[in-house]
Design an enzyme around this catalytic site. Structure first.
Site, PDB file in Angstrom:
ATOM      1  N   SER A   1      35.623 -29.240  11.146  1.00 34.36           N
ATOM      2  CA  SER A   1      35.503 -29.787   9.793  1.00 34.36           C
ATOM      3  C   SER A   1      34.674 -28.866   8.902  1.00 34.36           C
ATOM      4  CB  SER A   1      34.874 -31.181   9.837  1.00 34.36           C
ATOM      5  OG  SER A   1      33.563 -31.132  10.381  1.00 34.36           O
TER       6      SER A   1
ATOM      7  N   ARG B   1      37.114 -27.273   5.840  1.00 37.24           N
ATOM      8  CA  ARG B   1      36.859 -27.790   4.487  1.00 37.24           C
ATOM      9  C   ARG B   1      36.699 -26.628   3.505  1.00 37.24           C
ATOM     10  NH1 ARG B   1      32.972 -30.507   5.679  1.00 37.24           N
ATOM     11  NH2 ARG B   1      33.775 -32.638   5.621  1.00 37.24           N
TER      12      ARG B   1
ATOM     13  N   ASN C   1      39.793 -25.455   0.622  1.00 33.63           N
ATOM     14  CA  ASN C   1      39.535 -25.453  -0.815  1.00 33.63           C
ATOM     15  C   ASN C   1      39.688 -24.071  -1.422  1.00 33.63           C
ATOM     16  OD1 ASN C   1      38.347 -28.187  -2.022  1.00 33.63           O
ATOM     17  ND2 ASN C   1      37.684 -28.040   0.109  1.00 33.63           N
TER      18      ASN C   1
END
Length: 272
Positions: free
Chosen positions: A202, A206, A210
């Site tokens: 994670s 993440r 993005n």
């Protein structure tokens, strides 16, 4: 890479999403043991530049009225220190955790900010140096974000062993959170295994997701801007709007990555 008449949207995007790869030990290009030279070099160069700038400002700091550069750096340091103070409550945070958080925040921020450089302008300069394939945003490379996340993961385990001892850490793996009964050991171990695996996943994905999405949107806008007068006007206006909004994403993702780093190290000090 200039937008030529025969250039297709697919080839344009594929070109700008191609890494400069160098296999290790004579292996195949694109295999597991392949270095993304562009990500490594860009990350090292921008990291050295920004940390060198901070060192230069701090080295010339005065106790009198600070200049604009010194005031900016002091604000950044105080901001990061306040964030760390609100999360990390174990021992001397100024010795390692706060400097680590500042390094992570600044380094990830400048790597993210490479997304603001127009790829076509940079591509022409790099092509003049013989570099036809070069991606400018290290954090849009999942290998970079995984390397950063795994480094934090190793630090987290190291702190856990340092605080609890190797035996205490292993005991926690088997006896937390459901209890120390031997029948519960497999469930505890499975639970902790999932937790340990999910943290770097994670943490890295993440940031990568993005920044990769932002890179794709910029490429689509630059491609649109090369389709004629209307496309140039529309692409320029939308590109400016996306760049302004992207400032928030660049800073926010660096902040989130820094805070998760501090949170994971803080959790490693907790006894369960």
């Amino acid at each position: 890479m200039s937008a030529e008449s025969e250039l297709t949207p697919t080839s344009y995007i594929q070109h700008h999403l191609t890494f400069l790869e160098r296999p290790l030990g004579g292996g195949e290009e694109g295999g597991f043991w392949t270095l993304h030279v562009d990500s490594l070099v860009t990350a090292a160069v921008v990291g050295a530049l920004v940390l060198g700038f901070l060192w230069w400002v701090v080295r010339g700091a005065t106790s009198g009225v600070p200049g604009r550069r010194q005031a900016f750096v002091e604000l950044a340091i105080e901001f990061v220190d306040e964030q760390v103070k609100g999360v990390f409550h174990h021992g001397d945070r100024d010795r390692f955790v706060a400097p680590l958080a500042l390094t992570v925040f600044v380094w990830v921020l400048v790597m993210n900010a490479m997304d603001f450089i127009p790829v076509d302008i940079a591509g022409k300069g790099l092509a003049a140096l013989g570099l036809e394939e070069w991606r400018l945003v290290p954090t849009a490379d999942v290998n970079t974000t995984f390397a950063l996340a795994l480094s934090v993961w190793i630090l987290m385990i190291g702190f856990a062993i340092r605080v609890k001892g190797l035996g205490g850490w292993i005991h926690e793996l088997f006896c937390s959170p459901f209890g120390s009964h031997p029948l519960l050991w497999p469930a505890n171990l499975l639970f902790n295994f999932i937790e340990y695996v999910s943290k770097p996943l994670s943490h890295s994905l993440r940031l990568f997701g993005n920044m990769y999405a932002g890179e794709i949107i910029f490429l689509l806008l630059w491609l649109w801007a090369s389709t004629g007068l209307v496309g140039t006007l529309a692409g320029s206006v939308l590109g400016l709007g996306w760049a302004i909004f992207h400032i928030l994403i660049v800073v926010l993702q660096a902040y989130i990555f820094m805070m998760l780093t501090v949170v994971y190290i803080s959790l490693a000090h907790e006894h369960h």
